[in-house]
Design an enzyme around this catalytic site. Structure first.
Site, PDB file in Angstrom:
ATOM      1  N   ASP A 190       0.842  -1.197   0.000  1.00 31.02           N
ATOM      2  CA  ASP A 190       0.000   0.000   0.000  1.00 31.02           C
ATOM      3  C   ASP A 190       0.878   1.250   0.000  1.00 31.02           C
ATOM      4  OD1 ASP A 190      -2.354  -1.679   0.529  1.00 31.02           O
ATOM      5  OD2 ASP A 190      -1.522  -1.873   2.553  1.00 31.02           O
ATOM      6  N   ASP A 214      -1.611  -2.186  -4.262  1.00 30.19           N
ATOM      7  CA  ASP A 214      -2.768  -2.669  -3.509  1.00 30.19           C
ATOM      8  C   ASP A 214      -3.698  -1.490  -3.210  1.00 30.19           C
ATOM      9  OD1 ASP A 214      -4.275  -4.696  -2.328  1.00 30.19           O
ATOM     10  OD2 ASP A 214      -3.282  -4.542  -0.399  1.00 30.19           O
ATOM     11  N   ASP A 215      -3.753  -1.026  -1.977  1.00 28.27           N
ATOM     12  CA  ASP A 215      -4.608   0.111  -1.652  1.00 28.27           C
ATOM     13  C   ASP A 215      -3.760   1.371  -1.460  1.00 28.27           C
ATOM     14  OD1 ASP A 215      -7.132  -1.443  -1.356  1.00 28.27           O
ATOM     15  OD2 ASP A 215      -6.032  -2.376   0.294  1.00 28.27           O
ATOM     16  N   ASP A 218      -4.407   1.730   4.016  1.00 31.44           N
ATOM     17  CA  ASP A 218      -4.936   0.474   4.553  1.00 31.44           C
ATOM     18  C   ASP A 218      -4.842   0.471   6.081  1.00 31.44           C
ATOM     19  OD1 ASP A 218      -5.680  -2.109   5.104  1.00 31.44           O
ATOM     20  OD2 ASP A 218      -4.287  -3.042   3.691  1.00 31.44           O
ATOM     21  N   LYS A 254      -8.922   2.074   2.434  1.00 36.72           N
ATOM     22  CA  LYS A 254      -9.462   0.849   3.027  1.00 36.72           C
ATOM     23  C   LYS A 254      -9.349   1.016   4.533  1.00 36.72           C
ATOM     24  CE  LYS A 254      -8.242  -3.512   1.711  1.00 36.72           C
ATOM     25  NZ  LYS A 254      -7.204  -4.564   1.712  1.00 36.72           N
TER      26      LYS A 254
END
Ligand SMILES: *[C@@H]1O[C@H](CO)[C@@H](O)[C@H](O)[C@H]1NC(C)=O
Ligand SMILES: *[C@@H]1O[C@H](CO)[C@@H](O)[C@H](O)[C@H]1NC(C)=O
Ligand SMILES: *[C@@H]1O[C@H](CO)[C@@H](O)[C@H](O)[C@H]1NC(C)=O
Ligand SMILES: CC(=O)N[C@H]1CO[C@H](CO)[C@@H](O)[C@@H]1O
Length: 392
Positions: A190, A214-215, A218, A254
């Site tokens: 992330d 990914d994010d 997070d 997220k």
């Protein structure tokens, strides 16, 4: 020794916070002064005592073992590790172990991070660029630290990760981008992660998190409230590295998730943040319980849902959701939603904003670290809702 001299001897170390200088062209046998700098950042860290400032002179540092920070200053005598007055310094982690680790291999805790901060309090890190490491900045069980104007880019795991028992940390004006995890095909790198831990008083402010595998952000299995302000997350979760199979998620924010046993309620507070052009949702609780507060945020042009809250009891106020691929919102019955763009029938499109030119937030930051001010995603018709980079 006279009483006076004894008192002086005790007082002197406090009065004399030292400056220790390091340069890529220095020598570890040198005195560590501005004219005779050390060469290794770790040697400077080992020599430093509370209150000292370690100045890094310009250039690229390429350590072959990561920098371990594991001792503490005090509130009145913190340590500082920083670039010397406006000089550009990069710490390149490519020569460290784990760049990358093999597919599905684990990365030993001590190898994580170009800078690994553990059991260390009262440090200030500023104006450092950390690239190509096995994580950029990695922080575990470390409280009362400040991280200012750091850049964590193109690392082989999350750019900036904090976990464990960590409280009262401030992360200001972080830029974190291009981080990816060949060992997990996109499942875990992330831009910024605060996960698997707990601790009050952590603040992320003014960050930009983009093009991570990914994010953008997070908060997986972090059990305490985290405050996030003025942060922009975009372009996360796309497979820019040809991973197969691709495991990246791609949420802008997220805000939780994890196993039931590790998912305690966390009352996250998210204010004046933007999520745009992410591969999945803009803002999501990801099955995290807690009384969230989301105020004046904007989700625009994400591939799936703008705001997705199903398990947290979120209070969503004056947010804007527009032009998201699947839905503006997905909110369960427990949510309180007031004065948001979706709370009336008006359908928001690109024309509802002064400008949708995202280049406006991607350029150089102001000298003080703030994202340059612009009218990006400011509502066109004067509505006082949604996020702003128009700083007062
Ligand atoms: C702290 O860091 C130093 C410097 O790398 C290292 O020698 C030492 O083993 C570390 N101590 C702990 C407890 O990790
Ligand atoms: C965090 O700050 C609060 C308020 O200053 C203080 O009471 C608390 O002890 C701090 N936590 C840690 C772990 O230092
Ligand atoms: C809105 O603008 C963005 C950026 O120019 C564009 O990618 C997107 O397709 C537009 N969406 C709509 C529905 O017009
Ligand atoms: C432009 C727009 O849709 N504004 C609305 C935001 O939400 C409040 C409360 O529902 C409305 O009063 C505004 O008209």
């Amino acid at each position: 020794m006279s009483v006076f001299l004894k008192a002086l001897a005790v007082a002197l170390p406090l009065a004399q916070a030292a400056e220790i200088y390091v340069s890529p062209t220095g020598a570890d046998t040198a005195a560590g002064t501005i004219d005779a700098p050390l060469q290794s950042i770790q040697v400077a860290v080992n020599q430093a005592t509370p209150g000292d400032t370690i100045y890094l002179r310009k250039g690229t540092y390429s350590p072959s073992s990561n920098i371990q920070i594991n001792k503490s200053g005090t509130a009145s005598a913190p340590y500082s590790l920083r670039a010397y007055k406006g000089e550009k310094i990069t710490i390149d982690g490519e020569d460290l172990p784990g760049t990358p680790a093999d597919l599905d291999a684990s990365l030993p805790n001590e190898d994580r991070g170009i800078i690994h901060v553990q059991d260390a309090e009262y440090w200030v890190f500023s104006d450092l660029v950390l690239v190509n490491g096995p994580y950029g900045m990695y922080v575990r069980d470390a409280s009362n630290n400040r991280y200012e104007r750091l850049v964590t880019a193109n690392n082989y795991e999350t750019g900036f990760q904090m976990q464990g028992a960590s409280s009262n940390n401030t992360v200001l004006y972080l830029d974190s981008y291009g981080n990816r995890d060949p060992r997990k095909n996109g499942e875990s790198a992330d831009g910024f992660a605060c996960k698997e831990g707990e601790g009050e008083g952590n603040l992320l402010k003014g960050a930009r998190l983009w093009d991570n595998v990914d994010d953008g952000l997070d908060l997986w299995e972090f059990k305490s409230a985290v405050t996030i302000e003025d942060t922009i997350s975009w372009g996360n979760g796309f497979n820019r590295w040809d991973f197969t199979p691709f495991e990246g998620d791609g949420n802008g924010f997220k805000l939780g998730g994890g196993d039931d046993a590790d998912i305690g309620p966390a009352n996250h507070v998210i204010t004046n943040c933007f999520a745009f052009n992410n591969a999945k949702d803009g803002f999501t609780d990801n099955s995290q319980p807690g009384d969230f507060k989301l105020t004046r945020n904007t989700a625009w042009n994400n591939a799936k849902t703008g705001f997705k809250f199903g398990t947290a009891a979120a209070t969503l106020t004056e947010n804007v959701s527009a032009v998201n691929g699947e839905k503006s919102t997905s909110l369960s019955d427990g949510q309180v939603s007031e004065r948001n763009s979706w709370d009336n029938s008006a359908d928001w499109g690109n024309g509802s904003f002064v400008t949708v030119d995202s280049e406006l937030v991607k350029g150089a930051r102001d000298a003080d670290g703030k994202i340059a001010s612009s009218s990006f995603l400011v509502p066109a018709f004067g509505e006082e809702i949604g996020a702003r980079t128009e700083w007062a």
